[in-house]
Design an enzyme around this catalytic site. Sequence first.
Site, PDB file in Angstrom:
ATOM      1  N   TYR A 140       0.782  -1.047  -0.032  1.00  0.00           N
ATOM      2  CA  TYR A 140       0.039   0.000  -0.100  1.00  0.00           C
ATOM      3  C   TYR A 140       0.894   1.145  -0.004  1.00  0.00           C
ATOM      4  CZ  TYR A 140      -4.021  -2.906   1.265  1.00  0.00           C
ATOM      5  OH  TYR A 140      -4.920  -3.809   1.129  1.00  0.00           O
ATOM      6  N   ASP A 251      -4.244  -5.989   6.764  1.00  0.00           N
ATOM      7  CA  ASP A 251      -5.552  -5.382   6.466  1.00  0.00           C
ATOM      8  C   ASP A 251      -6.619  -6.431   6.158  1.00  0.00           C
ATOM      9  OD1 ASP A 251      -7.437  -3.764   5.467  1.00  0.00           O
ATOM     10  OD2 ASP A 251      -6.828  -3.483   3.464  1.00  0.00           O
TER      11      ASP A 251
END
Length: 365
Positions: A140, A251
């Site tokens: 990310y 996540d």
Amino acid sequence: MKHVYEIAVVHGDGIGPEVCAAAVEVVKAALGSGSPLRFTEHPAGAEHFLKTGQSFPEPTFQACRAADAILHGAGGLPGVVYADGTEAGLDFTLRLRFELDLYANIRPVRLFEGVQSPLSGVKAGDIDYIILRENSEGLYAARGAGALLRGEVAVDTLVQTRVGIERIVRKAFELARQSNGAPRDGVRRVTCCDKANVLRSYAFFRSVFDDVAKDYPDVATEHALVDAMAMHLVLKPGHFNVIVSENMFGDILSDLAAATVGGMGMAPSAEIGAANGFFQAAHGSAPDIAGKGIANPFGTILSAASMLDWLGLKHSDEKLSQAAERIRRVTQACLAKGLLSADLGGTSSTRQITHSVCDRLAAAA
Ligand code: ATP
Ligand code: MG
């Protein structure tokens, strides 16, 4: 110890204002009169973007950076996007993460009495672990470094640095040392979750993990591949204490984990850097239930409890840690008594839950 702790509050979008207001009330009730916390509200989010053309005003950023801690509801609304297609409102969280270097995303996973787990045969106390998600690098972090080639080939880059891995792994061992014998077998344990058998970035993560682990001989260690981990979190959640993982894996696994303890409404989160702490539930703005008064506030209330823990530890202020513990105890008591929101199969509104929690806290003070 400080006389006043400044808390920057950003309500955000969807159910954000509802759950954020609940958490602020609960913290005030837990600390009673003479509370050292001072709350100031600041605008940001998709709704603010629709009104003003700006989703994260500079004064809000400065206030967040200067505050002792940041408390957020939730940000972003489907379809409210910038010209490049990225969501307005999500940039609040992302900018804080990267500019304040909030590298450690701590996500406690705990099954409370009174909450039904979708896993059969699992009861309160059986699930109590932490997912520690690396929050500053990995897949990310390379937003912008990715590429779309000739409109035909898309590439993203997974970056992991020794410094970045070391600091998150150290945090994992510190959390394991702080945990109160959380796993059911009483063994303090850090599980390194990766995909070291396929990708060299994860093999590197694992090798740095093994190096750092030598400094913590009192904590047991193990490795798990992320695919197997998805299975373990369903089949033997009681085994885990602290799980440390790269950004994207953390996540994904934390949503899976949240589902095993009652869903996104029960999932708190803390994002910590060297100087700043940012606290919000793991869920999004849930626009489908916004404004109905039925959002589950416990994810945000428990995030606010983590905020008090973090401030208490950082400033050696026991009053704050004790208030955090009272909030968790009262949460447990309320859930056990059947004070459940719609997502947990109950009929209690956000306000009813908040009032009951505050009443009990006032009685306990
Ligand atoms: P994001 O992209 O910000 O993570 P998301 O699309 O994953 O958002 P969430 O908002 O996290 O979606 O939640 C998904 C669904 O779970 C919501 O639409 C809502 O029905 C439910 N939900 C999430 N949070 C809560 C809550 N606090 N109380 C009740 N239901 C919730
Ligand atoms: Mg989500």
